[in-house]
Design an enzyme around this catalytic site. Structure first.
Site, short mmCIF file in Angstrom:
data_model
loop_
_atom_site.label_atom_id
_atom_site.label_comp_id
_atom_site.label_asym_id
_atom_site.label_seq_id
_atom_site.Cartn_x
_atom_site.Cartn_y
_atom_site.Cartn_z
N HIS A 277 -46.19 -3.22 22.00
CA HIS A 277 -44.74 -2.98 21.87
C HIS A 277 -44.17 -2.42 23.17
O HIS A 277 -43.09 -2.79 23.60
CB HIS A 277 -44.48 -2.04 20.70
N GLY B 274 -35.29 -6.91 9.25
CA GLY B 274 -33.87 -6.56 9.37
C GLY B 274 -33.26 -7.02 10.70
O GLY B 274 -32.14 -7.56 10.72
N LYS C 74 -28.50 -3.63 19.75
CA LYS C 74 -28.84 -3.27 18.37
C LYS C 74 -28.83 -1.75 18.23
O LYS C 74 -29.14 -1.04 19.16
CB LYS C 74 -30.23 -3.83 18.09
N GLN D 129 -44.65 4.44 18.24
CA GLN D 129 -44.60 5.90 18.45
C GLN D 129 -45.21 6.20 19.81
O GLN D 129 -46.23 6.87 19.93
CB GLN D 129 -45.38 6.60 17.34
N ARG E 285 -29.99 1.48 15.43
CA ARG E 285 -30.65 1.83 14.17
C ARG E 285 -29.99 3.10 13.63
O ARG E 285 -30.27 4.20 14.10
CB ARG E 285 -32.14 2.09 14.40
C1 R5P Z 1 -38.12 -2.98 18.13
O1 R5P Z 1 -37.97 -2.40 19.19
C2 R5P Z 1 -39.02 -4.17 17.99
O2 R5P Z 1 -39.08 -4.89 19.16
C3 R5P Z 1 -38.58 -5.05 16.84
O3 R5P Z 1 -37.28 -5.52 17.09
C4 R5P Z 1 -38.58 -4.29 15.55
O4 R5P Z 1 -39.82 -3.66 15.36
C5 R5P Z 1 -38.30 -5.19 14.36
O5 R5P Z 1 -38.26 -4.39 13.22
P1 R5P Z 1 -37.51 -4.89 11.91
O6 R5P Z 1 -38.09 -6.22 11.57
O7 R5P Z 1 -37.85 -3.81 10.89
O8 R5P Z 1 -36.07 -4.92 12.19
#
Ligand code: R5P
Length: 322
Positions: free
Chosen positions: A140, A235, A202, A107, A204
């Site tokens: 992050h 995921g 990717k 966030q 979401r």
């Molecule tokens: C996203 O920008 C992060 O770098 C990870 O790819 C993400 O947090 C992974 O989340 P999840 O395991 O829920 O797909």
């Protein structure tokens, strides 16, 4: 009366304390420094409030508080803040918040109107509580460093993870970034293990759901290593592994610094097509991970070295660019 000898021993003393978020890591860091963890009561009052009591003298000390803000995020964050407050009021000379995993990091910006920037709020709280410095790992978004008006030392686990992958002796591997934001990280990893790079786009469709769109690069007939900063629901890795095998990869490994494993994250990996998932111990690993082909590498020696260098006012650059 303190003797001259005692006073000399106490001068510039380094002490390491921990909340309850990752006691094993904190104990290992202290052990690498030839120290015992500082004695502190970290518990909860019956009404749910966090209860802290520092049980040894910290006056004039260089105090390091180890506390990743992992699940339960808010409890662990409150423990960190109140530990900082307690050692500040007990007259520690300098306080470093050692946050191997920084919660709320996703966030870090508004994606739509009327949203908070919680990562900045958390930085304000840590500073206001009384931290003089922060030592963290693989934020992050690196821009979070700038949310603090105090020095931030930002370690990376890439070297530890890539050393392990190199030891697997994969033949002609391809390193995969599972999203555009991770390309820089994946590219450094690729250089370290002598691989080529591919990028997956990717999307979401809703929070915690993942769809793989396109891929740039070729994995046909080659082993693939997905590199990410964190695993939350799993995921991203599960979908990426499926998509890479469909595109002809011979086998798929995954590496990430922080193993959050939210919800059914561990069983998602166990049931996935991933050969092995390599993480670090910034966050404690649930015992159910034992049969999910997850390998955990300790970051304790790296944090211990960084703490020692901060304590002695030595440069940390060697730890960033090895
Ligand atoms: C996203 O920008 C992060 O770098 C990870 O790819 C993400 O947090 C992974 O989340 P999840 O395991 O829920 O797909």
């Amino acid at each position: 009366m303190v003797t001259r000898d005692q006073a000399m021993r106490m001068e510039g003393r380094l002490q390491v304390f921990s909340g309850n978020a990752n006691l094993a890591l904190a104990t290992d860091i202290a052990a690498c420094l030839n120290l015992n963890l500082g004695r502190a009561l970290v518990s909860t009052f019956k009404n749910g409030e966090t209860r802290i009591k520092i049980e040894e003298n910290v006056r004039g000390s260089d105090v390091f508080i180890v506390q990743p803000t992992c699940t339960p995020v808010n409890d662990n964050l409150m423990q960190l803040l109140i530990l900082i407050d307690a050692v500040k009021r007990a007259s520690a000379a300098r306080i470093t918040a050692v946050i191997p995993y920084y919660g709320y990091a996703k966030q870090e910006k508004k994606t739509t109107g009327r949203e908070p920037i919680s990562a900045k709020l958390v930085a304000n709280l840590i500073r206001t509580a009384g931290a003089h410095r922060v030592l963290t790992m693989d934020l992050h978004a690196p821009a979070i460093e700038g949310f603090f008006d105090i020095p931030v030392d930002h370690l990376q686990a890439g070297q530890l993870l890539s050393d392990y992958v190199r030891s697997l002796n994969l033949k002609d591997p391809v390193v995969i970034s599972p999203d555009a934001g991770g390309v820089g990280r994946a590219n450094i990893f690729r250089e370290r293990i002598g691989a080529s790079l591919a990028i997956i786009a990717k999307q979401r469709p809703r929070p915690d759901a993942v769809e793989m769109l396109e891929m740039v690069g070729d994995v046909k007939g080659r082993p693939a290593v997905i590199v990410d900063d964190m695993i939350s629901t799993g995921g991203t890795l599960v979908e990426a592994a499926r998509s890479l095998l469909q595109r002809g990869a011979t086998q798929v490994y995954a590496c990430a610094t922080h193993g959050i494993f939210a919800g059914d994250g561990i069983s998602a990996l166990r049931d996935s097509e991933l050969v092995e998932t390599i993480i670090t111990d910034t966050i404690p690993l649930d015992p159910s991970a034992a049969n999910a082909r997850i390998k955990s590498i300790s970051v304790a020696p790296l944090f211990a070295e960084a703490i020692l260098r901060i304590h002695k006012d030595l440069s940390l650059s060697a730890l960033f660019h090895n």
